[in-house]
Design a protein around this motif. Structure first.
Motif, PDB file in Angstrom:
ATOM      1  N   ASP A 419       0.485  -1.342   0.299  1.00 28.71           N
ATOM      2  CA  ASP A 419       0.202   0.126   0.032  1.00 28.71           C
ATOM      3  C   ASP A 419       0.551   1.127   0.011  1.00 28.71           C
ATOM      4  N   GLY A 420       1.324   1.065  -1.550  1.00 31.53           N
ATOM      5  CA  GLY A 420       2.564   2.759  -1.407  1.00 31.53           C
ATOM      6  C   GLY A 420       2.360   3.466  -2.800  1.00 31.53           C
ATOM      7  N   GLN A 421       3.313   3.785  -2.922  1.00 30.23           N
ATOM      8  CA  GLN A 421       3.170   4.771  -4.243  1.00 30.23           C
ATOM      9  C   GLN A 421       4.419   3.902  -5.712  1.00 30.23           C
ATOM     10  N   ARG A 422       3.260   4.154  -7.054  1.00 32.51           N
ATOM     11  CA  ARG A 422       4.474   3.160  -7.429  1.00 32.51           C
ATOM     12  C   ARG A 422       5.482   3.944  -7.828  1.00 32.51           C
ATOM     13  N   ALA A 423       6.396   3.049  -8.235  1.00 30.52           N
ATOM     14  CA  ALA A 423       7.636   4.105  -8.513  1.00 30.52           C
ATOM     15  C   ALA A 423       8.337   3.256  -9.119  1.00 30.52           C
ATOM     16  N   GLN A 424       8.798   4.504 -10.458  1.00 28.10           N
ATOM     17  CA  GLN A 424       9.691   3.774 -11.716  1.00 28.10           C
ATOM     18  C   GLN A 424      10.791   4.560 -11.552  1.00 28.10           C
ATOM     19  N   ILE A 425      12.225   3.631 -11.102  1.00 22.84           N
ATOM     20  CA  ILE A 425      13.015   4.508 -11.008  1.00 22.84           C
ATOM     21  C   ILE A 425      14.515   4.183 -11.810  1.00 22.84           C
ATOM     22  N   HIS A 426      15.382   4.966 -12.721  1.00 24.59           N
ATOM     23  CA  HIS A 426      16.376   5.373 -13.649  1.00 24.59           C
ATOM     24  C   HIS A 426      17.478   6.110 -13.244  1.00 24.59           C
ATOM     25  N   GLY A 427      18.067   4.835 -12.947  1.00 27.22           N
ATOM     26  CA  GLY A 427      19.792   5.136 -12.707  1.00 27.22           C
ATOM     27  C   GLY A 427      21.001   5.008 -13.968  1.00 27.22           C
ATOM     28  N   GLN A 428      21.626   6.355 -13.939  1.00 28.46           N
ATOM     29  CA  GLN A 428      23.048   5.857 -14.974  1.00 28.46           C
ATOM     30  C   GLN A 428      24.104   7.387 -14.555  1.00 28.46           C
ATOM     31  N   ARG A 429      24.653   5.928 -14.489  1.00 25.78           N
ATOM     32  CA  ARG A 429      26.718   7.437 -13.853  1.00 25.78           C
ATOM     33  C   ARG A 429      26.424   7.664 -15.466  1.00 25.78           C
ATOM     34  N   ASN A 430      26.824   9.010 -15.075  1.00 31.24           N
ATOM     35  CA  ASN A 430      28.029  10.188 -15.520  1.00 31.24           C
ATOM     36  C   ASN A 430      29.253  10.089 -16.099  1.00 31.24           C
ATOM     37  N   ASP A 431      30.358  11.218 -16.317  1.00 34.88           N
ATOM     38  CA  ASP A 431      30.662  11.254 -16.937  1.00 34.88           C
ATOM     39  C   ASP A 431      32.461  10.646 -15.751  1.00 34.88           C
TER      40      ASP A 431
END
Length: 815
Positions: A419-431
């Motif tokens: 019983d929470g909030q659906r979250a789509q999580i994106h991660g990417q390393r920078n330079d």
């Protein structure tokens, strides 16, 4: 004797009118060459030219610097535009005619070759769409419009699509107009009407577009202004969204006044509606995508190369004869040409919609279409970190028996539905090797600044030397007890601020419960079966409990696989009902085929069940078994409040009951029932604040301004649809009042809900994700098959009383 208003003035201008006109023209006549701003700051709205900036090198961007930028292509110089006869009135043909026979040159022949598209053409399109309810006519109008724009001036196509879809940027880019009362003040300023006269107009017409049209209809300008351009109007909207800080209200109002002064006829009406973000046209996202795909099918490639998705030139030439074939032409030949193009339409629509749900960015899609057409679309536009894909949705079921009946003996996983909030999580390393994290909601809004503790947690988990270099993950963010990790309710989570939260200000601890992985280190995973995606998620991202206080926890959803036997699944279901969870999510582990019996044809057929990740689909491979269904406490539906009545007795000062709606197959909202139970006094007060009925309200009106089908329901006030409420009901019933699902169960009547009771506001859902008429019809049919229906028709005249009393504020007071 009251002073004469501007619209009461005689035709011959007097000195006072000439003075006023001079002030208006002086106000409008800003310098034609924009001043360059320093690179570190955006251009000042003072120098925004409403019909497009002259300098195309400094076009401002819509997106934030930390996310992909999604701004329109630079607007060409407004000086290149001229009508073939100076200031001549443009005359446009009907756009609702068959797209296969529409003559593009009949429109563009009026314009200077290669010049930007005038906004009057877009206003004509919107007028054509608003005057019909025919889905075919709407699709034809949009297809013909986009085809004309794409062929005449490709740089105008992206702004045109945004303006037609009533948006300014992708949903994940935080661009807001925030005009409020500035629109009415601008209308009053340019028309000379008093506030009382403007209020009378609104009370009579009920729509800000109609008010602006009527208020400006008698205003005359001595000096004709350059025509508005599609690119210029769109750039003005971006300029409005960039106005921040002290003086922003005045700057926004000046831009609005410039637009309205330069507008003519129907342009004024639809400009005002665009500024209030309420176009009142029946064009939803799927229709825009359909029109866009069809426009490119009918548009030959600019490089002359043959294409498998674009109609060949020979076939396009034969299209001209479809409307009135000659006597020598055989009808079968005409039908064959039409069939070929319709087949191309179907292929193109499927492709464009498939690409959009994975990468919902018009800028990238249109750029690819203009460059390489439909053939190269899928290669050029794919999953990308930083651009959320649309989530897979679960189909509701009512019991484990139904689950086993659907999936038969194929293996599945039963997961706790938190019983929470659906979250789509994106991660990417920078330079520099640092992980940049973005968090998106179920309806793709960027909520990264709401959860700095989650961002910090992922950066700690995935250090510079370890962890994934890029990923897209599906998860649920749940409020937790920071000391024990015990689950808390969604109401606790809703107490967090919505944006710009500082890490030190977090007061509600959360945990991230991951359940799917769609992208990892440059590889798309959505085409893999769930068993493989889950294995990669579990091996790549381990549970994490930080030592540092104030940081979120990470874990995987708790689950039980069907290979353990039915007894184990039933025990797990009991655990779900006794915990602070909504129920279970049942997910097919491997793609398969199941046998499905067709009762009408008295035979069985094999139906494919893919275990892949299906964006924007409510698939049978994901089944939702909510606690409400399991415990027999009634069914829970997600609906939209669209209106209300004045309350009686103790509730006379509040709105009660509330009219709720679901979504029809064409995307339109259809009223389904009244709701008057489950509300606290605090909730009623908050409802009055959100839907106050006054002259400056943008959320409520005495007229149905926001579309929708209301059937026999006639509320005292209409709400702008933007909230989603979860409502528990006792039964689904045939209704002579509601039009919901009419024709699906009964040809004469629709369906309604008996004894609806408010549970909570679903802040994690958008109105596009509420219950559909088809789903309601299926619920009714399943209910009838079990013999559960034990009530009469819902006549729509329920008493304004709470059926089972009020509930604690923690459960119902979302304010």
């Amino acid at each position: 004797m009251p002073a004469k208003r501007a619209h009461d003035a005689p035709t011959t201008p007097n000195k006072r009118q000439k003075g006023k006109q001079a002030r208006i023209d002086t106000f409008f006549s800003s310098p034609r060459t924009p001043v360059r701003a320093p690179a570190a700051s955006p251009p000042s709205p003072e120098v925004i030219i409403i019909d497009g900036p002259d300098d195309t090198t400094d076009s401002p961007k819509a997106g934030p610097s930390t996310a992909p930028s999604h701004a329109p292509p630079p607007a060409p110089s407004s000086r290149t535009f001229s009508l073939k006869s100076s200031h001549a009135a443009l005359s446009y043909p009907s756009l609702t005619t068959d797209a296969l026979t529409f003559d593009v040159l009949q429109v563009s022949a009026q314009w200077t070759p290669g010049a930007p598209v005038p906004y009057s053409f877009l206003a004509h399109t919107l007028k054509s769409v608003s005057e019909t309810r025919s889905r075919i006519a709407i699709t034809n109008a949009l297809t013909n419009c986009l085809r004309v724009v794409a062929q005449h001036h490709p740089a105008s196509l992206l702004p045109a699509v945004y303006l037609l879809s009533n948006t300014v940027a992708p949903s994940y880019v935080p661009v807001e107009l925030g005009l409020g009362a500035s629109i009415s003040k601008s209308i009053q300023q340019i028309s000379g009407l008093s506030s009382g006269a403007l209020r009378d107009l609104y009370n009579n017409l009920g729509d800000v577009g109609d008010v602006a049209f009527a208020a400006k209809s008698k205003v005359r300008t001595l000096i004709p202004h350059p025509p508005l351009l599609v690119t210029g109007v769109y750039q003005s909207l971006l300029a409005i969204s960039r106005c921040k800080g002290q003086g922003a209200v005045k700057e926004k109002q000046k831009i609005v006044e410039k637009l309205l002064i330069a507008s003519k006829d129907e342009e004024t009406r639809f400009l005002a509606r665009t500024l209030t973000q309420n176009l009142r046209v029946g064009a939803v996202r799927t229709t825009i995508l359909t029109a866009l795909s069809r426009a490119f099918v009918l548009t030959s490639r600019s490089d002359g190369r043959q294409s498998g998705m674009h109609a060949p030139a020979v076939l396009l030439a034969s299209v001209k004869t479809l409307a009135s074939p000659s006597k020598s032409q055989k009808k079968p030949a005409v039908d064959d040409a039409r069939e070929q193009i319709i087949e191309l339409f179907d292929r193109a629509e499927g492709l464009v919609k498939q690409v959009y749900v994975r990468h919902p960015c018009y800028e990238d899609i249109i750029a690819a279409l203009l460059k390489d057409g439909l053939d190269g679309l899928e290669q050029h536009v794919s999953l990308a970190v930083g651009i959320p894909l649309m989530p897979t949705l679960g189909s509701p079921t009512r019991s484990l028996d139904e689950v086993f009946n659907i999936l038969q003996d194929h293996p599945f996983a039963a997961e706790l539905k938190y019983d929470g909030q659906r979250a789509q999580i994106h991660g990417q390393r920078n330079d520099e090797g640092r992980l940049v994290v973005h968090i998106f909601s179920r309806h793709l809004e960027n909520m990264t600044t709401k959860y700095p503790d989650v961002v910090h947690m992922f950066q700690s988990m995935c250090g510079e030397a370890t962890g994934a270099s890029s990923f897209i993950m599906d998860s649920e963010i749940v409020a937790l007890d920071p000391s024990t990790g015990a689950l808390k309710t969604f109401q606790e989570l809703s107490n967090r601020a919505r944006k710009d939260v500082q890490l030190g200000d977090v007061r509600v601890a959360v945990g991230v419960f991951a359940f799917d992985l769609m992208y990892l280190d440059g590889q798309e995973l959505i085409g893999l079966p769930f068993r493989e995606r889950r294995a990669m998620l579990n091996s790549q991202f381990l549970a994490f409990v930080p030592e540092e206080k104030g940081i979120a926890r990470f874990s995987h959803v708790e689950c039980c696989d069907s290979q353990l036997g039915r007894d184990a699944i039933e025990e797990f279901m009991v655990k779900a009902t006794e915990s602070r969870c909504e129920g279970l999510m049942i997910k097919l582990l491997d793609s398969c085929e199941v046998e499905e019996r067709d009762a009408k044809k008295a035979k069985t057929r094999r139906k494919p069940f893919p275990a892949t990740y299906e964006p924007d689909k409510r698939t049978a491979a994901w089944l939702k078994l909510k606690k409400d269904y399991i415990t027999g406490l009634g069914d829970s539906f997600d609906l939209v409040p669209v209106g209300a009545w004045h309350g009686n007795g103790r509730k006379a000062k509040w709105w009660s009951p509330i009219l709720l709606a679901l979504r029809a197959a064409d995307g339109e909202l259809v009223a389904v029932c009244k709701c008057m139970s489950g509300f606290t006094d605090a909730f009623y007060k908050g409802l009055n604040d959100r839907y106050s009925l006054n002259d400056e309200s943008t959320t409520s009106s005495r007229q149905p301004l926001w579309g929708g089908e209301f059937g026999g329901f006639k509320p005292d006030v209409y709400f702008r649809p933007h909230e989603v409420w979860e409502v528990r009901v006792a039964d689904v019933t045939i209704s002579p009042v509601s039009l919901a699902a009419k024709g699906l169960v009964s040809q004469a009547r629709g369906l309604s809900l008996r004894f609806p009771r408010y549970i909570k506001t679903r802040e994690d859902k958008g109105i596009e994700q509420v219950m559909t008429a088809g789903e309601l019809a299926r619920v009714y049919e399943q209910q009838e098959a079990r013999g559960r229906h034990d009530g009469g028709n819902d006549e729509g005249d329920l008493l304004d009383v709470d059926i089972d009393g009020s509930v604690p504020a923690s459960e119902s007071d979302s304010t």
